[in-house]
Design a protein around this motif. Structure first.
Motif, PDB file in Angstrom:
ATOM      1  N   VAL A  88       0.861  -1.181   0.000  1.00 34.78           N
ATOM      2  CA  VAL A  88       0.000   0.000   0.000  1.00 34.78           C
ATOM      3  C   VAL A  88       0.896   1.230   0.000  1.00 34.78           C
ATOM      4  CG1 VAL A  88      -1.801   1.212   1.250  1.00 34.78           C
ATOM      5  CG2 VAL A  88      -1.776  -1.281   1.222  1.00 34.78           C
ATOM      6  N   LEU A  89       0.956   1.920  -1.149  1.00 36.20           N
ATOM      7  CA  LEU A  89       1.944   2.982  -1.344  1.00 36.20           C
ATOM      8  C   LEU A  89       1.478   4.283  -0.708  1.00 36.20           C
ATOM      9  CD1 LEU A  89       2.688   2.257  -5.082  1.00 36.20           C
ATOM     10  CD2 LEU A  89       4.097   1.615  -3.125  1.00 36.20           C
ATOM     11  N   ASP A  90       2.456   5.121  -0.336  1.00 40.46           N
ATOM     12  CA  ASP A  90       2.165   6.433   0.232  1.00 40.46           C
ATOM     13  C   ASP A  90       1.692   7.361  -0.884  1.00 40.46           C
ATOM     14  OD1 ASP A  90       2.076   8.883   1.348  1.00 40.46           O
ATOM     15  OD2 ASP A  90       4.138   8.887   2.114  1.00 40.46           O
ATOM     16  N   PRO A  91       0.423   7.750  -0.881  1.00 37.26           N
ATOM     17  CA  PRO A  91      -0.098   8.549  -2.002  1.00 37.26           C
ATOM     18  C   PRO A  91       0.452   9.969  -2.021  1.00 37.26           C
ATOM     19  CG  PRO A  91      -1.768   8.329  -0.290  1.00 37.26           C
ATOM     20  CD  PRO A  91      -0.595   7.498   0.148  1.00 37.26           C
ATOM     21  N   ASP A  92       1.159  10.380  -0.948  1.00 38.46           N
ATOM     22  CA  ASP A  92       1.736  11.726  -0.933  1.00 38.46           C
ATOM     23  C   ASP A  92       3.177  11.728  -1.414  1.00 38.46           C
ATOM     24  OD1 ASP A  92      -0.438  13.308   0.007  1.00 38.46           O
ATOM     25  OD2 ASP A  92      -0.232  12.307   1.939  1.00 38.46           O
ATOM     26  N   ASP A  93       3.746  10.558  -1.618  1.00 38.00           N
ATOM     27  CA  ASP A  93       5.103  10.454  -2.122  1.00 38.00           C
ATOM     28  C   ASP A  93       5.119  10.891  -3.599  1.00 38.00           C
ATOM     29  OD1 ASP A  93       7.469   9.656  -3.196  1.00 38.00           O
ATOM     30  OD2 ASP A  93       7.523   7.711  -2.182  1.00 38.00           O
ATOM     31  N   PRO A  94       5.896  11.952  -3.932  1.00 38.61           N
ATOM     32  CA  PRO A  94       5.875  12.466  -5.312  1.00 38.61           C
ATOM     33  C   PRO A  94       6.215  11.391  -6.347  1.00 38.61           C
ATOM     34  CG  PRO A  94       7.215  13.868  -3.883  1.00 38.61           C
ATOM     35  CD  PRO A  94       6.808  12.685  -3.067  1.00 38.61           C
ATOM     36  N   GLU A  95       7.088  10.468  -5.964  1.00 41.71           N
ATOM     37  CA  GLU A  95       7.451   9.423  -6.913  1.00 41.71           C
ATOM     38  C   GLU A  95       6.252   8.528  -7.215  1.00 41.71           C
ATOM     39  OE1 GLU A  95      10.692   5.959  -6.937  1.00 41.71           O
ATOM     40  OE2 GLU A  95      11.287   7.794  -5.857  1.00 41.71           O
ATOM     41  N   VAL A  96       5.488   8.211  -6.170  1.00 41.08           N
ATOM     42  CA  VAL A  96       4.285   7.399  -6.350  1.00 41.08           C
ATOM     43  C   VAL A  96       3.283   8.145  -7.232  1.00 41.08           C
ATOM     44  CG1 VAL A  96       2.304   6.385  -5.161  1.00 41.08           C
ATOM     45  CG2 VAL A  96       4.593   6.153  -4.187  1.00 41.08           C
ATOM     46  N   VAL A  97       3.122   9.442  -6.961  1.00 44.96           N
ATOM     47  CA  VAL A  97       2.175  10.233  -7.749  1.00 44.96           C
ATOM     48  C   VAL A  97       2.584  10.232  -9.218  1.00 44.96           C
ATOM     49  CG1 VAL A  97       1.293  12.561  -8.132  1.00 44.96           C
ATOM     50  CG2 VAL A  97       1.498  11.674  -5.805  1.00 44.96           C
ATOM     51  N   ASP A 129      -7.981  13.361 -10.138  1.00 42.02           N
ATOM     52  CA  ASP A 129      -8.897  13.396  -8.992  1.00 42.02           C
ATOM     53  C   ASP A 129      -8.873  12.076  -8.228  1.00 42.02           C
ATOM     54  OD1 ASP A 129      -9.980  12.364 -11.329  1.00 42.02           O
ATOM     55  OD2 ASP A 129     -12.039  12.639 -10.641  1.00 42.02           O
ATOM     56  N   TRP A 130      -8.502  11.007  -8.903  1.00 42.22           N
ATOM     57  CA  TRP A 130      -8.403   9.736  -8.191  1.00 42.22           C
ATOM     58  C   TRP A 130      -7.175   9.714  -7.298  1.00 42.22           C
ATOM     59  CZ3 TRP A 130     -10.602   4.487  -9.451  1.00 42.22           C
ATOM     60  CH2 TRP A 130     -11.938   4.623  -9.836  1.00 42.22           C
ATOM     61  N   ILE A 131      -6.092  10.283  -7.798  1.00 42.19           N
ATOM     62  CA  ILE A 131      -4.891  10.353  -6.958  1.00 42.19           C
ATOM     63  C   ILE A 131      -5.189  11.199  -5.729  1.00 42.19           C
ATOM     64  CG2 ILE A 131      -2.497  11.132  -6.885  1.00 42.19           C
ATOM     65  CD1 ILE A 131      -2.327  10.474  -9.867  1.00 42.19           C
ATOM     66  N   GLU A 132      -5.891  12.310  -5.955  1.00 45.41           N
ATOM     67  CA  GLU A 132      -6.241  13.158  -4.804  1.00 45.41           C
ATOM     68  C   GLU A 132      -7.147  12.402  -3.833  1.00 45.41           C
ATOM     69  OE1 GLU A 132      -7.812  16.626  -6.651  1.00 45.41           O
ATOM     70  OE2 GLU A 132      -5.811  17.264  -7.314  1.00 45.41           O
ATOM     71  N   ALA A 133      -8.052  11.619  -4.392  1.00 51.70           N
ATOM     72  CA  ALA A 133      -8.934  10.839  -3.508  1.00 51.70           C
ATOM     73  C   ALA A 133      -8.113   9.856  -2.687  1.00 51.70           C
ATOM     74  CB  ALA A 133      -9.983  10.110  -4.327  1.00 51.70           C
ATOM     75  N   ALA A 134      -7.107   9.265  -3.298  1.00 51.35           N
ATOM     76  CA  ALA A 134      -6.246   8.344  -2.547  1.00 51.35           C
ATOM     77  C   ALA A 134      -5.514   9.095  -1.444  1.00 51.35           C
ATOM     78  CB  ALA A 134      -5.258   7.668  -3.491  1.00 51.35           C
ATOM     79  N   GLN A 135      -5.160  10.360  -1.713  1.00 55.87           N
ATOM     80  CA  GLN A 135      -4.452  11.139  -0.689  1.00 55.87           C
ATOM     81  C   GLN A 135      -5.378  11.490   0.474  1.00 55.87           C
ATOM     82  OE1 GLN A 135      -3.072  14.207  -3.308  1.00 55.87           O
ATOM     83  NE2 GLN A 135      -1.112  13.187  -3.701  1.00 55.87           N
ATOM     84  N   ARG A 136      -6.636  11.746   0.156  1.00 54.38           N
ATOM     85  CA  ARG A 136      -7.573  12.088   1.226  1.00 54.38           C
ATOM     86  C   ARG A 136      -8.125  10.857   1.922  1.00 54.38           C
ATOM     87  NH1 ARG A 136     -12.068  13.892  -0.817  1.00 54.38           N
ATOM     88  NH2 ARG A 136     -11.424  13.820  -2.983  1.00 54.38           N
TER      89      ARG A 136
END
Ligand code: HEM
Ligand code: SF4
Ligand code: SF4
Lengths: 515, 248
Positions: free
Chosen positions: A298-307, A318-325
């Motif tokens: 389960v990756l850190d969605p705030d990690d820029p590399e993951v993004v 918006d899905w990436i943002e949803a994963a961050q929230r």
């Protein structure tokens, strides 16, 4: 790294009151059909208890999930591909209806048609399988609230592993509820065992579905799923399973079980994971390493590399943002309180559980001590061998370490927040003792205790480019075939329908029921 | 020369049944994929099925193999491969009896189970019953052939029935060969034709879904949502007008 998105759920077991609302609303939505009477996509088990179907966790018997071969590769416990085909004519490890329960209805007509008479008429239970009168002997939650006592609980496969002396002293017993749905695994053994290849993971959100047109009724998935969350519809001859309420999720709504949960204990959201890392993670040798391997997936969605990697795979912004929230990542990897159910099955399940502190709190209260004092709680967590061992048997392949860590954090939250609620100064020593700081304990408290609707459910609607087709599917569901899981009417799918035609084949099974 | 009756039974009927078989499967697959299943009843009962189903199926697969060899491969070819008539005969009768017995015992168990186990009987449709009558007739007459052709009398079907059968596929039917065959062979062929005509309308369609692909497909299939959901092709013109983000 190949990043994919996955819908995941976390359940906070301390809050489950065992009311079965989730099971009932799920049944009303999805399985109130002929052939599915015995099917509970969502069920709530009292633990210790045998579960549903009975003793499903005994994989020596039921052959679910994966095993690791000596060469380090995974194999289905039910056998190689060749064995899978060779045993196709009669499945050697298929639960029979008695391992679930014989569903019944009541002969209500004897009541409504009864003439005026001296004695009250009685509606007898009638089997929905044989059509005959029957005695009710078991059901999906027969051992609810430890009904049946030690006699039934002693056949709980998890309890058997914890305690060599199986006798559970009833007085010193503990109890909690375990609501279960399909785990929408990252490495689903149900899909791997399907001879027809009809079970698939949706690449957008990881929801595991059975293609009803592709299923041929080989009933191998039922055996392969270690959680026994694939059911055989005995009328249509097709396998069916929890759909993660995908028609709702696509519109940004939570699943029915989550939405209706009385304890408000379910959390829904997206997580990002590396699909290339799934197999290596599921194949680590030491069972106690599986939990950490799964956490790392389960990756850190705030990690820029993951993004960046997620964007490269075309996951919408918006899905990436949803994963961050989403609350899921923090519960798993920041607060580290959520644990997967039976990681040792190696399917990488995506419904996670926050283990219940209540058995510990109850034990402390019973001694008359202060059950919100951290020292009392920490000491009890260390000493209550059976409940901790049991939770470890469920969530960590028997490793008590991570269960203890999770419970200590919950206990710390309890003590820390009491000081705040009583208007006393906070004791920063408490969070430090569990490797957290005051702020994150407070954030965790907001998420777990206040649990606002919008914090619990972060469900991004399906992406805009696809919205036009989804709109059609929300009104005309593709499962709307006769006897199919949708059953909402003819599946015409709107005026511009492409190739889909409804199915005119009359199904003339069981003429005696035509009435 | 063949009589009218022979033409009807051994030319018209076979082609008609083949047509029903082919068109029927196409139609069923096109319109009733949802009904295309084994309709397993194992959830109701396992003990009898555990014996009956494998006996029947493995026996049946062997019998089908035997038919492929016996009907499709001309006698000259096996002779050229160095197999004597005697050898072929012993092999065919031996294996045929073993497989036939397995099928017969298996089918008996399956039919008993259908009738005697309440829930299974309740789940038995009219089509199932017809199918079992068909299967039973085909298997009984088939076993009678082995006895009549080899034990009681002598009839080499590879010089009669087989040639007629292959002729059908080359549009060169020889109905007189069937007319001259022993009555059990005639009955077996007629029963089989009836079964083939029933086939697409029963659970027997599952035979054409043999999941061989399972042996090499990837373990976890991924499918994209939009491949499943293309129920509407694109937006209509007026829908674009409401949405500023798209140009018509
Ligand atoms: C290799 C290909 C085949 C496979 C994989 C296969 C598989 C199956 C399966 C899984 C069942 C369901 C059993 C249950 O759980 O109730 C079944 C039933 C059945 N099959 Fe097959 N089958 C094959 C070929 C055939 C053939 C060639 C025939 C006959 C010509 C046949 C006739 C039947 C019948 C009559 C049943 C119903 C049994 C009953 O429930 O009474 N199958 N098959
Ligand atoms: S829990 Fe769900 S996804 Fe996992 S193996 Fe079972 S049915 Fe498949
Ligand atoms: S509705 Fe919520 S509280 Fe009630 S049983 Fe289900 S999970 Fe537990």
């Amino acid at each position: 790294m190949r990043v994919m998105a996955q819908m995941a759920m976390v359940m906070n077991l301390d809050k489950c009151i065992g009311c079965h609302t989730c099971s009932v609303t799920c049944k009303q939505t999805w399985t109130n059909r002929a052939g599915m009477e015995y099917v509970w996509f969502n069920n709530v088990e009292t633990r210790p208890g045998q579960g549903y179907p009975r003793t499903y966790e005994d994989q020596e018997r039921w052959k679910g999930g994966w095993t690791r071969e000596s060469n380090g590769r995974l194999a289905l416990r039910s056998g190689s591909r060749l064995k899978n085909l060779a045993t196709i004519f009669a499945n050697p490890a298929l639960p029979g209806i008695d391992d679930y329960y014989e569903p019944w209805t009541y002969d209500y007509r004897t009541l409504t048609d009864a003439p005026l008479q001296e004695h009250t008429p009685v509606a007898r239970p009638k089997s929905l399988i044989s059509g005959r009168d029957m005695a009710i002997r078991w059901s999906a939650n027969w051992d609810d609230n430890l009904a049946g006592g030690p006699e039934l609980a002693k056949d709980d496969p998890v309890l058997r592993k914890v305690s060599d002396k199986v006798e559970l002293e009833f007085e010193q017993s503990f109890m909690f509820y375990l609501p279960r749905i399909c785990e929408h695994c990252l490495n689903p053994s149900c899909a791997a065992a399907c001879p027809a290849g009809a079970i698939y993971k949706r690449s957008e959100d990881g929801i595991v579905l059975v293609d009803q047109d592709g299923c041929r009724g080989w009933r191998k998935c039922v055996t392969a799923c270690p959680y026994k969350k694939i059911y055989f519809n005995h009328r249509t001859g097709k396998a069916e399973k929890c759909t993660f309420c995908y028609p709702r999720v696509e519109l940004g709504m939570p699943t029915v079980c989550a939405e209706t949960c009385v304890g408000r204990l379910r959390y829904l959201g997206l997580v990002l994971y590396d699909v290339d890392a799934v197999l290596p993670a599921a194949s680590v040798e030491d069972e106690h390493e599986l939990l950490d391997a799964q956490r790392r997936l389960v990756l850190d969605p705030d990690d820029p590399e993951v993004v960046r990697a997620a964007e490269k795979e075309g996951i919408p912004r918006d899905w990436i943002e949803a994963a961050q929230r989403s609350p899921i990542y923090s519960l798993i990897n920041e607060y580290r309180v959520a644990l997967p159910l039976h990681p040792e099955y190696r399917t990488m399940p995506m419904v996670w559980y926050i283990p219940p502190l209540s058995p510990i709190v109850d034990a402390v209260s019973e001694t008359g001590e202060d059950a919100e004092n951290r020292d009392n709680l920490f000491a009890a967590i260390e000493s209550l061998r059976i409940p901790i061992g049991y939770l470890a048997g469920l969530f960590t392949a028997g490793d008590t370490g991570p269960v203890t860590d999770s419970l200590r954090r919950l206990a710390a939250m309890r003590s820390y927040m009491r000081d705040i609620n009583l208007g006393r100064g906070t004791d920063e020593e408490i969070p430090r003792a569990v490797g957290m700081d005051g702020e994150s304990v407070y954030e965790m408290y907001r998420l777990l205790a206040l649990a606002k609707y919008e914090d619990r459910y972060v469900v991004p609607p399906a992406h805009a480019e696809q919205a036009h087709s989804l709109e059609a599917s929300a009104t005309g569901c593709s499962l709307d075939a006769e006897g199919g899981p949708g059953m909402g009417g003819p599946s015409t799918g709107g005026p511009a329908t492409g190739g889909k035609v409804s199915l005119p084949m009359p199904r003339i099974r069981r003429p005696q029921e035509a009435e | 020369m063949s009589t009218t009756l022979e033409t009807v039974l051994w030319v018209i009927a076979p082609y008609a049944c083949m047509a029903v078989f082919l068109v029927g499967h196409y139609w069923r697959y096109r319109y009733d994929k949802f009904g295309w299943t084994t309709l397993s009843t194992q959830i109701y009962e396992s003990r009898l099925l555990r014996w009956g189903s494998p006996l029947f199926h493995f026996g049946m697969l062997a019998v089908i193999g035997g038919h492929v060899i016996g009907l499709l491969i001309p006698k000259g070819w096996t002779a050229a491969a160095g197999i004597t008539d005697e050898g072929y005969h012993v092999m065919a009768v031996g294996l045929g009896l073993v497989a036939g017995t397995a099928v017969a015992v298996g089918l008996t168990l399956l039919i008993m189970r259908r009738r005697l186990v309440g829930p299974v009987f309740r789940a038995t449709s009219r089509m199932d019953k017809l199918m079992y009558v068909g299967l039973a007739l085909v298997i009984l007459t088939g076993m009678a052939n082995t006895v009549v052709g080899n034990v009681i009398g002598h009839y080499d079907y590879r010089e009669g029935v087989s040639i007629w059968f292959r002729g059908l596929f080359f549009l060169d039917p020889h109905p007189e060969l069937m007319g001259a065959a022993p009555i059990t062979f005639q009955a077996h062929v007629l029963a089989s034709l009836a079964l083939f005509a029933l086939w697409p309308f029963t659970r027997l369609v599952h035979v054409f879904s043999v999941p061989i692909g399972h042996l090499w497909r990837p373990y976890v299939p991924y499918r994209s949502r939009d491949t499943r959901m293309g129920e509407r092709r694109g937006r209509r013109g007026w829908e674009n007008a409401e949405d500023g983000s798209r140009t018509p």
